[in-house]
Design an enzyme around this catalytic site. Structure first.
Site, PDB file in Angstrom:
ATOM      1  N   LYS A  34       0.061 -18.451 -15.447  1.00  0.00           N
ATOM      2  CA  LYS A  34      -0.504 -17.426 -14.174  1.00  0.00           C
ATOM      3  C   LYS A  34       0.557 -17.272 -13.124  1.00  0.00           C
ATOM      4  O   LYS A  34       0.678 -16.173 -12.548  1.00  0.00           O
ATOM      5  CB  LYS A  34      -1.831 -18.195 -13.914  1.00  0.00           C
ATOM      6  CG  LYS A  34      -2.605 -17.654 -12.651  1.00  0.00           C
ATOM      7  CD  LYS A  34      -4.041 -18.296 -12.431  1.00  0.00           C
ATOM      8  CE  LYS A  34      -3.709 -19.863 -12.009  1.00  0.00           C
ATOM      9  NZ  LYS A  34      -3.565 -19.673 -10.510  1.00  0.00           N
ATOM     10  N   THR A  35       0.990 -18.422 -12.496  1.00  0.00           N
ATOM     11  CA  THR A  35       1.853 -18.412 -11.350  1.00  0.00           C
ATOM     12  C   THR A  35       3.282 -17.503 -11.712  1.00  0.00           C
ATOM     13  O   THR A  35       3.535 -16.871 -10.930  1.00  0.00           O
ATOM     14  CB  THR A  35       2.271 -19.636 -10.780  1.00  0.00           C
ATOM     15  OG1 THR A  35       1.041 -20.675 -10.758  1.00  0.00           O
ATOM     16  CG2 THR A  35       2.755 -19.667  -9.505  1.00  0.00           C
ATOM     17  N   ASP A 226      -4.904 -14.481  -6.039  1.00  0.00           N
ATOM     18  CA  ASP A 226      -4.806 -15.428  -6.810  1.00  0.00           C
ATOM     19  C   ASP A 226      -6.147 -16.224  -6.593  1.00  0.00           C
ATOM     20  O   ASP A 226      -6.983 -16.111  -5.865  1.00  0.00           O
ATOM     21  CB  ASP A 226      -3.441 -16.516  -6.376  1.00  0.00           C
ATOM     22  CG  ASP A 226      -3.461 -17.260  -7.609  1.00  0.00           C
ATOM     23  OD1 ASP A 226      -3.762 -17.410  -8.757  1.00  0.00           O
ATOM     24  OD2 ASP A 226      -2.400 -18.180  -7.205  1.00  0.00           O
ATOM     25  N   GLU A 227      -6.282 -17.085  -7.916  1.00  0.00           N
ATOM     26  CA  GLU A 227      -7.629 -17.795  -7.838  1.00  0.00           C
ATOM     27  C   GLU A 227      -8.880 -16.799  -7.481  1.00  0.00           C
ATOM     28  O   GLU A 227      -9.774 -17.433  -6.489  1.00  0.00           O
ATOM     29  CB  GLU A 227      -7.367 -18.941  -6.761  1.00  0.00           C
ATOM     30  CG  GLU A 227      -6.073 -19.880  -7.024  1.00  0.00           C
ATOM     31  CD  GLU A 227      -6.143 -20.682  -8.348  1.00  0.00           C
ATOM     32  OE1 GLU A 227      -6.997 -20.697  -9.077  1.00  0.00           O
ATOM     33  OE2 GLU A 227      -5.246 -21.511  -8.255  1.00  0.00           O
ATOM     34  N   GLN A 257     -12.184 -22.482 -14.119  1.00  0.00           N
ATOM     35  CA  GLN A 257     -11.615 -23.459 -13.070  1.00  0.00           C
ATOM     36  C   GLN A 257     -12.428 -22.855 -11.733  1.00  0.00           C
ATOM     37  O   GLN A 257     -11.830 -23.105 -10.741  1.00  0.00           O
ATOM     38  CB  GLN A 257     -10.427 -22.948 -13.173  1.00  0.00           C
ATOM     39  CG  GLN A 257      -9.620 -23.817 -14.313  1.00  0.00           C
ATOM     40  CD  GLN A 257      -8.121 -23.611 -14.092  1.00  0.00           C
ATOM     41  OE1 GLN A 257      -7.371 -24.244 -13.171  1.00  0.00           O
ATOM     42  NE2 GLN A 257      -7.563 -22.584 -14.925  1.00  0.00           N
ATOM     43  N   ARG A 654      -4.647 -30.483 -15.757  1.00  0.00           N
ATOM     44  CA  ARG A 654      -3.449 -30.694 -14.772  1.00  0.00           C
ATOM     45  C   ARG A 654      -2.242 -31.281 -15.229  1.00  0.00           C
ATOM     46  O   ARG A 654      -1.170 -31.145 -15.085  1.00  0.00           O
ATOM     47  CB  ARG A 654      -3.846 -31.734 -13.567  1.00  0.00           C
ATOM     48  CG  ARG A 654      -4.865 -31.009 -12.612  1.00  0.00           C
ATOM     49  CD  ARG A 654      -4.628 -29.626 -12.270  1.00  0.00           C
ATOM     50  NE  ARG A 654      -5.169 -28.731 -12.906  1.00  0.00           N
ATOM     51  CZ  ARG A 654      -4.861 -27.448 -13.363  1.00  0.00           C
ATOM     52  NH1 ARG A 654      -3.741 -27.021 -12.561  1.00  0.00           N
ATOM     53  NH2 ARG A 654      -5.597 -26.615 -14.198  1.00  0.00           N
TER      54      ARG A 654
END
Length: 802
Positions: A34-35, A226-227, A257, A654
DNA sequence: GTGTAATGCTATTGG
DNA sequence: AGCATTACAC
């Protein structure tokens, strides 16, 4: 890397990057790059000729913004990347509000109140209004106000809304509306905005000032968020408003998430997105590049227990890796020791660096046992979150002087420092000042500044003391434009008496406080010495905006921005204290910069919430116990429990190489020993992904070797320390007769076809069995709950019939 | 008004 | 157990 960045993307990622125009939604599974997509998309925009000044990227933390900027800089060059508008909602819109504040009746140098400041103000208001802070708990009052603001309900609207009034009456808090109004009024008079105000007032600005709306709509031609799953309604409206002109809006998120609903975040924003932009492009990133097959598989089986989710198939081509190890310990301290020893071992065996390890927990209070164990093992660690540097008492004290020098009307700072260090202005005097201020509907500072004109019954000695204080603050204020940040900061530290007061304290705590002040002053010095960079940045911005020919329509709209720049120029040559204080309230420990490699090479300790967006080679998720994780607050509501499960999903995902889960059978809470049972989340992981060798028979033998221990257990009802809260009492007691007392042995002969009973799922029938007792699992069909896979060791099944 | 001792509350999660 | 607020003596 420079030209080939597109080649580093898989086909879906590449499409998401190359699709520049129009609305776009990227649903990205954990570890799906994603990043990278977001980063490259921004770089690609710039490579395609979009001016960085026209790109707004909103991230979840300032750290994420900074890292992303660095990565973009490597592709497009530092000079260009610098000009991106990138940061958290709060920091970006705080910046905008500073230049637009007058339109809303606020001073440009408004103070930002953090949660402590807000609570203090609420406490003050409760006291003044004679309300009981046991009923109106400052924390929950603030939460209620916060929720209202996040739903764009102003104080007056709140107070006049019949339904809300009814709700508050039912909650036995009929005065909520009055408190909210008083709070808003006091913030306004103090020239202060709390965190929620930064978003709320941005909405007011965009709603009531069409020129400003138009200006920012044209400034931010391309918007990325984002997010997105963790944005609230207030943020949703801001983005919607800003994107309305160009509709170049790209949001990235993962419903699995979403873990911030307690802060007003709502998944509704993702659903609304499709409604608001029917022409949108949707991309699903489903391939995980981060974790092993076992980790991805385990995470998938966990999240499958949630009813509310968008369909997604996260997979990976990575190796299977190791099983997820489950470890049982008998106390929070031995849990810490286990983790520290395990880290030590892996470091030795696999030549792993400290920074590859993370210990994740549900609550900050769990960090202590971990810290102590790591310290014993001499393993360097770093705690993220918890009390930040800027929240320490001595730091807040000094910052309050700075804040008040910049904004005299800041009443929270005033109350903090008017008698610290002690200068003979006590509570009764302050109370009188507050009464006078309320009577005239003016700020405390206005009273103090003219204290001799107010006849509020102060004796001449006190009068002089108050007057001296005002004179001192004024002298600080006068220096704001004549001195640089460091010189003034140092001057205030000395002349306020803070440095002397702390220096006099030779206790270890006092010494440490003094050191913290020195550290703050060092930071100030560094900031001041970087003034050239700041100046250059201003210059860059001018040059870039001047050289880049804007379309005529938007040029007209930019008059305000020009004003901004002139005022920035006036500040030269010195970097002012004002500049330093701009958004200090928005900084967290995670935002520290200028770190050496040694600083960074430490084991990370943090809450799972704080770990969002990060990745580590080895992840320990500790405290997997009922009532802790899932938290006992979440047990009554399916929606809450599902959020806890998403939190667990975030924690697992993670990890790159290895996940270790641990739980303890006892734990100290509030200084009392509490007995715990393992979290339901452990048994929700499909057994094929688990290594249960460390919870097996050994642990059970231990229990049997010490029967006296479990006897004491059941005879100790007084470990529940607050019987007032009946609910808790029942639950903790229930926890006490957990796994340790459960006779797993009785399930040795469990077979397919048997009828069983489960404490949560009810009656069911065994469909299949897998593995070797006691590390085996049963697939059971429950009448009420459907098919479940259960670990025999944890499930606490009882055999009903054969 | 100041300083210390006793009391009592807290611990979801955070910009 | 640790911190913040309150109570009380000076």
């Amino acid at each position: 890397m420079n030209k080939n960045y597109l080649d580093e993307l898989n086909p879906v990622q590449r499409k998401a990057v190359e699709c520049i125009e129009g609305p776009e939604m990227i649903i990205a599974g954990a570890g799906a790059g994603k990043t990278r997509v977001l980063t490259y998309r921004i770089a690609h925009l710039m490579k395609s000729g979009v001016d960085p000044f026209n790109i707004l990227a909103l991230t979840f933390t300032n750290k994420a913004a900074r890292e992303m900027k660095e990565r973009i800089a490597r592709i497009v060059g530092e000079g260009e990347a610098k000009n991106l508008w990138m940061g958290t909602f709060h920091s970006v819109f705080a910046r905008i509000l500073r230049s637009e504040a007058e339109k809303l009746g606020y001073p440009a140098n408004f103070t930002i109140y953090d949660t402590d400041d807000s609570k203090n103000l609420i406490k003050a208001i409760l006291k003044e209004q004679g309300l009981d802070d046991k009923i109106y708990k400052p924390g929950s009052v603030l939460a209620r106000i916060s929720a209202a603001k996040n739903n764009l309900i102003a104080a007056s609207a709140y107070a006049n809304n019949a339904q809300i009034q009814e709700e508050d009456r039912m909650a036995a808090k009929p005065k909520m509306g009055i408190i909210y109004q008083a709070y808003a009024n006091r913030c306004f008079k103090a020239g202060a905005m709390d965190f929620d105000d930064l978003l709320f007032n941005t909405n007011i600005l965009l709603r009531d000032h069409p020129k400003a709306l138009l200006k920012y709509q044209h400034k931010f031609k391309y918007i990325l968020v984002d997010e997105y799953q963790d944005t609230n309604f207030s943020q949703y409206v801001i983005v919607k408003q800003l994107a309305a002109a160009y509709r170049n809006i790209c949001v990235v998120g993962d419903d699995a998430q979403s873990i911030y609903s307690f802060r007003g975040a709502t998944i509704q924003n993702i659903l609304n997105f499709e409604k608001d932009y029917p022409e949108l492009n949707v991309f699903k990133l489903e391939q995980n590049y981060r974790s092993t097959k076992n980790i991805v598989g385990a995470a998938n089986t966990v999240i499958a227990n949630n009813k509310d989710q968008l369909q997604k198939n996260v997979f990976t081509d990575n190796t299977s890796g190791e099983l997820i190890k489950v470890v049982k310990t008998e106390s929070d301290n031995s849990e810490g020791n286990f983790v520290a020893n395990s880290i030590f071992e892996i470091k030795m065996n696999e030549q792993a660096a400290n920074k590859e390890f993370a210990i994740l927990y549900r609550t900050n209070a769990q960090s202590r046992a971990m810290e102590e164990a790591l310290r014993r093992q001499n393993i360097p660690y770093r705690i993220y979150g918890g009390l930040s540097f800027y929240q320490r008492k001595e730091i807040k004290d000094l910052l309050s002087y700075y804040r008040m020098a910049i904004n005299n009307h800041d009443e929270i700072s005033l109350k903090r420092i008017i008698n610290y260090p002690a200068r003979g202005i006590g509570d009764t005097t302050i109370d009188k000042i507050v009464v006078a201020a309320n009577d005239h509907n003016i700020s405390l500072w206005t009273v103090i500044e003219n204290i001799k004109d107010f006849e509020i019954g102060l004796n001449s000695g006190t009068l002089t003391k108050v007057d001296d204080f005002a004179t001192m603050i004024k002298s600080f204020s006068a220096m704001l434009t004549t001195h640089n940040a460091y010189d003034l900061g140092q001057y205030i530290a000395v002349h306020s008496g803070i440095l002397r007061d702390l220096y006099a304290d030779k206790t270890p705590e006092g010494v440490s406080r003094h050191e913290n002040i020195q550290e703050l002053l060092n930071g100030l010095k560094e900031f001041t010495e970087n003034e050239i960079t700041v100046e250059e940045e201003v210059k860059n911005e001018e040059e870039a905006e001047n050289k880049e020919p804007e379309s005529t329509s938007s040029q007209l709209l930019f008059t305000d921005t020009d004003e901004e720049q002139t005022s920035a120029e006036n500040l030269k040559p010195a970097v002012t204290l004002n500049a330093f204080m701009q958004d200090i309230a928005l900084l967290t420990d995670a935002d520290k910069k200028n770190e050496t490699e040694e600083d960074k090479n430490k084991v990370s300790l943090m809450t799972i919430h704080a770990s969002k967006g990060l990745e580590f080679g080895y992840v320990y998720i500790v405290g997997l116990e009922e009532n802790l994780f899932p938290s006992q607050m979440s047990l009554t509501d399916r929606v809450d429990l599902e959020e806890e499960r998403r939190l667990f999903y975030v924690a697992i995902t993670r990890a790159e190489k290895r996940v270790t889960l641990s739980y303890s059978t006892t734990r100290y809470k509030w200084g009392n020993l509490v007995y715990c049972e393992p979290s339901r989340f452990i048994e929700e992981i499909n057994a094929q992904y688990l290594d249960l060798s460390a919870v097996g028979n050994n642990a059970m033998f231990e229990e049997e070797d010490y029967p006296s221990k479990s006897k004491t257990t059941s005879k100790k009802p007084e470990f529940v320390q607050r019987p007032i809260m009946g609910k808790k009492l029942v639950k903790v007691n229930a926890a006490a007769k957990g796994t340790s007392d459960f006779d797993t042995e009785s399930l040795r002969n469990l077979q397919v076809g048997m009828q069983v009973n489960h404490e949560r799922f009810g009656f069911g029938k065994v469909i299949s069995m897998d593995g070797v007792f006691p590390n085996n699992k049963a697939t059971v069909f429950f009448e009420g709950a459907g098919q479940k896979q259960l670990l025999i060791k944890f499930a606490k099944l009882t055999i009903v019939t054969n």
